[in-house]
Design an enzyme around this catalytic site. Sequence first.
Site, short mmCIF file in Angstrom:
data_model
loop_
_atom_site.label_atom_id
_atom_site.label_comp_id
_atom_site.label_asym_id
_atom_site.label_seq_id
_atom_site.Cartn_x
_atom_site.Cartn_y
_atom_site.Cartn_z
N SER A 41 50.32 51.97 45.83
CA SER A 41 51.73 51.78 45.53
C SER A 41 51.95 50.46 44.82
O SER A 41 51.08 49.58 44.82
CB SER A 41 52.57 51.83 46.81
OG SER A 41 52.21 50.77 47.67
N ASP A 42 53.10 50.34 44.21
CA ASP A 42 53.46 49.13 43.48
C ASP A 42 54.85 48.70 43.92
O ASP A 42 55.74 49.52 44.09
CB ASP A 42 53.45 49.41 41.97
CG ASP A 42 54.08 48.26 41.19
OD1 ASP A 42 53.96 47.12 41.65
OD2 ASP A 42 54.66 48.52 40.13
N LYS A 43 55.03 47.41 44.14
CA LYS A 43 56.33 46.89 44.50
C LYS A 43 56.81 45.97 43.39
O LYS A 43 56.22 44.94 43.12
CB LYS A 43 56.27 46.12 45.82
CG LYS A 43 57.64 45.62 46.29
CD LYS A 43 57.52 44.92 47.63
CE LYS A 43 58.90 44.48 48.12
NZ LYS A 43 59.58 43.59 47.17
N LEU A 47 53.89 42.95 42.46
CA LEU A 47 52.77 43.24 41.58
C LEU A 47 53.19 43.29 40.12
O LEU A 47 52.38 43.04 39.23
CB LEU A 47 52.13 44.58 41.97
CG LEU A 47 51.54 44.66 43.39
CD1 LEU A 47 50.94 46.03 43.62
CD2 LEU A 47 50.50 43.58 43.60
N THR A 48 54.43 43.61 39.88
CA THR A 48 54.96 43.65 38.51
C THR A 48 56.28 42.89 38.46
O THR A 48 56.88 42.60 39.48
CB THR A 48 55.19 45.10 38.04
OG1 THR A 48 56.19 45.70 38.88
CG2 THR A 48 53.92 45.91 38.11
#
Length: 261
Positions: A41-43, A47-48
Amino acid sequence: GLPLAVTISLAYSTKKMLKDNNLIRVLAACETMGNATNICSDKTGTLTLNKMTVVESYMAGQYSDSDMGTTPCRVLSNQISPAARNIIIQGICVNTTANLDEAGEVLGNKTEGALLLMVNSPNTVPNTDYYKTRKELKDDTYDRVFPFSSARKRMSVLITNKSSSGAAGGRVTRSSPGSTGGVLYCKGAPEFVVRDCTTKLSSDGNTTPLTGADRAELTKLMDAWAASAYRVLAIAHRDLDSHTVKAAADHNVDPASLESC
């Protein structure tokens, strides 16, 4: 009956999976999530940054690679002629639904915003005001916008040139013997846009035939970018005669016919 039994079984399973910190909001997804072994997953913000930027480009025959210290802004600034630069910048400024606020934050589509940030960057010399360029060229009274469509895989804007009577306010997109009526600026999925192109823009601002070797080179480059998880876009333009422009203004033309040579 059977449907009730299945529903009760799935509901029981979701409660059991919740103890493993696996929250199932849709019962039908219970089996799929129960078989998952790894979840990536990405938060946004961790992370971005929720901010897209143009990191590599191939414009007017000039390639940029951030690893080599050659940025897209540098290509726009000093590696191509002013004529080629103007064509690219005009296409980016008018063929978009995004805007930048006073702080430079993107309002609207993040991908289109990344292109505006490149044009509006202090590293682009001479500095370009995307909004001023758009206002100078685009007039909703005379110009046509063809929104993005999943069938065409692109968005296009038809900018009309100055008519003999000056009806278009004296606007001329660029000096080109072929653009007697106007210029169609196109942006979209590269495999579709490149497929419909027959010429390419050179660094001196002129157009030359797009050969099979050129297509192979572009395909190789686009595949490499896609493999690097980049969001790849192609930008193109086409000169149109006055008859075609008039037909488009009267809504008597299919945008797909304008976008293919």
